[in-house]
Scaffold this motif. Structure first.
Motif, PDB file in Angstrom:
ATOM      1  N   VAL A  98      -2.432  31.118 -35.470  1.00 32.52           N
ATOM      2  CA  VAL A  98      -2.945  29.895 -36.098  1.00 32.52           C
ATOM      3  C   VAL A  98      -3.748  29.107 -35.065  1.00 32.52           C
ATOM      4  O   VAL A  98      -3.254  28.815 -33.979  1.00 32.52           O
ATOM      5  CB  VAL A  98      -1.794  29.036 -36.637  1.00 32.52           C
ATOM      6  CG1 VAL A  98      -2.334  27.729 -37.209  1.00 32.52           C
ATOM      7  CG2 VAL A  98      -1.012  29.796 -37.698  1.00 32.52           C
ATOM      8  N   ARG A  99      -4.973  28.772 -35.421  1.00 31.54           N
ATOM      9  CA  ARG A  99      -5.775  27.911 -34.548  1.00 31.54           C
ATOM     10  C   ARG A  99      -5.376  26.456 -34.826  1.00 31.54           C
ATOM     11  O   ARG A  99      -5.690  25.900 -35.884  1.00 31.54           O
ATOM     12  CB  ARG A  99      -7.260  28.132 -34.801  1.00 31.54           C
ATOM     13  CG  ARG A  99      -7.745  29.500 -34.315  1.00 31.54           C
ATOM     14  CD  ARG A  99      -9.245  29.581 -34.313  1.00 31.54           C
ATOM     15  NE  ARG A  99      -9.790  29.640 -35.670  1.00 31.54           N
ATOM     16  CZ  ARG A  99     -11.082  29.829 -35.949  1.00 31.54           C
ATOM     17  NH1 ARG A  99     -11.952  29.965 -34.958  1.00 31.54           N
ATOM     18  NH2 ARG A  99     -11.494  29.871 -37.188  1.00 31.54           N
ATOM     19  N   ILE A 100      -4.687  25.866 -33.875  1.00 29.68           N
ATOM     20  CA  ILE A 100      -4.098  24.546 -34.066  1.00 29.68           C
ATOM     21  C   ILE A 100      -5.153  23.470 -34.357  1.00 29.68           C
ATOM     22  O   ILE A 100      -4.935  22.614 -35.225  1.00 29.68           O
ATOM     23  CB  ILE A 100      -3.236  24.165 -32.854  1.00 29.68           C
ATOM     24  CG1 ILE A 100      -2.079  25.167 -32.705  1.00 29.68           C
ATOM     25  CG2 ILE A 100      -2.689  22.758 -33.000  1.00 29.68           C
ATOM     26  CD1 ILE A 100      -1.164  25.243 -33.906  1.00 29.68           C
ATOM     27  N   PRO A 101      -6.320  23.440 -33.671  1.00 31.87           N
ATOM     28  CA  PRO A 101      -7.317  22.408 -34.020  1.00 31.87           C
ATOM     29  C   PRO A 101      -7.773  22.473 -35.475  1.00 31.87           C
ATOM     30  O   PRO A 101      -7.948  21.432 -36.125  1.00 31.87           O
ATOM     31  CB  PRO A 101      -8.473  22.690 -33.048  1.00 31.87           C
ATOM     32  CG  PRO A 101      -7.830  23.357 -31.879  1.00 31.87           C
ATOM     33  CD  PRO A 101      -6.741  24.194 -32.471  1.00 31.87           C
ATOM     34  N   VAL A 102      -7.936  23.694 -35.998  1.00 38.09           N
ATOM     35  CA  VAL A 102      -8.322  23.833 -37.406  1.00 38.09           C
ATOM     36  C   VAL A 102      -7.177  23.371 -38.307  1.00 38.09           C
ATOM     37  O   VAL A 102      -7.399  22.713 -39.337  1.00 38.09           O
ATOM     38  CB  VAL A 102      -8.704  25.290 -37.719  1.00 38.09           C
ATOM     39  CG1 VAL A 102      -9.083  25.450 -39.186  1.00 38.09           C
ATOM     40  CG2 VAL A 102      -9.856  25.732 -36.828  1.00 38.09           C
ATOM     41  N   ALA A 103      -5.954  23.687 -37.913  1.00 39.68           N
ATOM     42  CA  ALA A 103      -4.795  23.247 -38.703  1.00 39.68           C
ATOM     43  C   ALA A 103      -4.711  21.723 -38.752  1.00 39.68           C
ATOM     44  O   ALA A 103      -4.420  21.139 -39.807  1.00 39.68           O
ATOM     45  CB  ALA A 103      -3.518  23.836 -38.109  1.00 39.68           C
ATOM     46  N   MET A 104      -4.960  21.057 -37.627  1.00 44.18           N
ATOM     47  CA  MET A 104      -4.906  19.600 -37.613  1.00 44.18           C
ATOM     48  C   MET A 104      -6.019  18.990 -38.458  1.00 44.18           C
ATOM     49  O   MET A 104      -5.817  17.984 -39.151  1.00 44.18           O
ATOM     50  CB  MET A 104      -4.993  19.088 -36.179  1.00 44.18           C
ATOM     51  CG  MET A 104      -3.716  19.248 -35.389  1.00 44.18           C
ATOM     52  SD  MET A 104      -2.300  18.495 -36.219  1.00 44.18           S
ATOM     53  CE  MET A 104      -2.856  16.809 -36.431  1.00 44.18           C
TER      54      MET A 104
END
Length: 370
Positions: A98-104
């Motif tokens: 999971v790409r955390i910046p995209v998730a945020m």
């Protein structure tokens, strides 16, 4: 006579002219009122049409976000990972990262969406982030901790129960137990720092019923034994230090301590949760869980651990704004009486123990004389 007739005729003509002027004035006023009414009706119709158009546009935007934008970003959020051994990019569906910046970015979009859209997509997103904590790469887990903290800090305590339950379900064995205690600490600290949950405002009984047993199990269960193994400590960053004591302290800061004396007296061993779900009984769910462990402990090391846990509970209570000195005094008295630790039952037990000791000493003296 002729002059008088002319004067009367002029008066009648003047009266008729005044009457006509008044009728024209009244007619003009009526026309103005009609025009104003028509204008108001037109404005109302325009407002109604604008509201209808806005509602249609809002529904269209909501459907667009829910059916296309969120699923598209969710797919783009998952990427392959780099193999540490070969350096090649792996893209297996069951091992994507999971790409955390995209998730945020996706979480912030959902917070601006209608409640139904948020409740539909946010749990799925949170579950994907939680499942990534099973990764063996330390850098991946560290990034996931940060993402989990930011997500829960943004949405507040409403999803703390869901997060705690899914963390326990996902992280169940081996090194995952050390990851579990760190993830629980990250989740609770995020709620502690969230503007949506002031200190002493309370946590749901459901969340505490999952969090407190998990924290105590980390302190007294298999995870605590693993932290004594040097190979595990050297290989796993989370095993070098437990955050469970601090988790207990944060929970004690957040729970709500009831102010009424009737609510503070412990009526039973299992308090009934309040109808609102807010933790008027949260204090007892926390303290009695530790108390039961202490009463069942048979090892000195376990008693030391529980004593330290009570110390951190004390540190959290003194920083809880819902606790007053008067309330504290009412709390202490029934806690001392739990399971015969004080009061009449305790004196009776003490007397029975003294009688038993006297009988044993008498028997020993008789044996020595024989």
């Amino acid at each position: 006579a002729g002059a008088e007739g002319d004067f009367v005729g002029e008066g009648l003509e003047a009266g008729e002219e005044e009457g006509d002027a008044e009728e024209a004035k009244v007619a003009g006023e009526e026309e103005e009122e009609e025009e104003k009414e028509e204008q108001r009706d037109g404005d109302d119709n325009v407002d109604a049409d604008a509201d209808a158009d806005a509602k249609v546009n809002e529904e269209e935007v909501s459907n667009y976000v829910s059916r296309w934008l969120v699923p598209t970003l969710s797919n783009r959020m998952l990427v392959g990972y780099e193999d540490e051994g070969t350096g090649k990019l792996r893209d297996r569906r069951d091992q994507r990262v999971v790409r955390i910046p995209v998730a945020m970015a996706l979480v912030r979009l959902l917070t601006k969406s209608p409640r139904a859209v948020f409740d539909l997509h946010f749990p799925r997103l949170l579950l994907k982030v939680i499942e990534q904590l099973r990764a063996r790469r330390q850098s991946t887990r560290d990034a996931t901790y940060n993402g989990l903290r930011d997500m829960l800090n943004l949405v507040g305590p409403r999803f703390l129960f869901f997060a705690a339950k899914e963390l326990k379900r996902t992280l169940r064995r081996g090194y995952q137990l050390q990851v579990l205690q760190r993830a629980l600490h990250v989740s609770v600290s995020a709620i502690h720092d969230s503007p949506h949950c002031p200190l002493g405002s309370g946590l749901s009984s459901e969340a505490l019923s999952v969090l407190v047993p998990a924290v105590l199990e980390d302190l007294l269960g298999d995870a605590a034994q693993h932290r004594t193994v040097e190979a595990i400590v050297s290989a796993l960053k989370e095993a070098r230090e437990t955050k469970s004591y601090h988790t207990l302290e944060l929970l004690t800061k957040l729970i709500h301590v009831p102010s009424s004396e009737s609510a503070l007296l412990l009526p039973s061993r299992t308090p009934t949760p309040s109808a609102s779900g807010s933790s008027s009984t949260g204090f007892y769910l926390l303290v009695e869980s530790i108390n039961r462990r202490a009463l069942g402990a048979r090892r000195l090391d376990d008693l030391k651990v529980l004593s330290k846990a009570f110390h951190h509970v004390h540190q959290g209570l003194v920083r809880n704004p819902s606790l007053t000195p008067q309330v504290l005094l009412v709390i202490v008295f029934p806690l001392l009486k739990l399971d015969g630790l004080g009061g009449g039952d305790g004196n009776a037990n003490s007397n029975n123990n003294d009688e038993a000791d006297a009988e044993e000493e008498k028997k020993e003296e008789e044996e020595e004389e024989e």
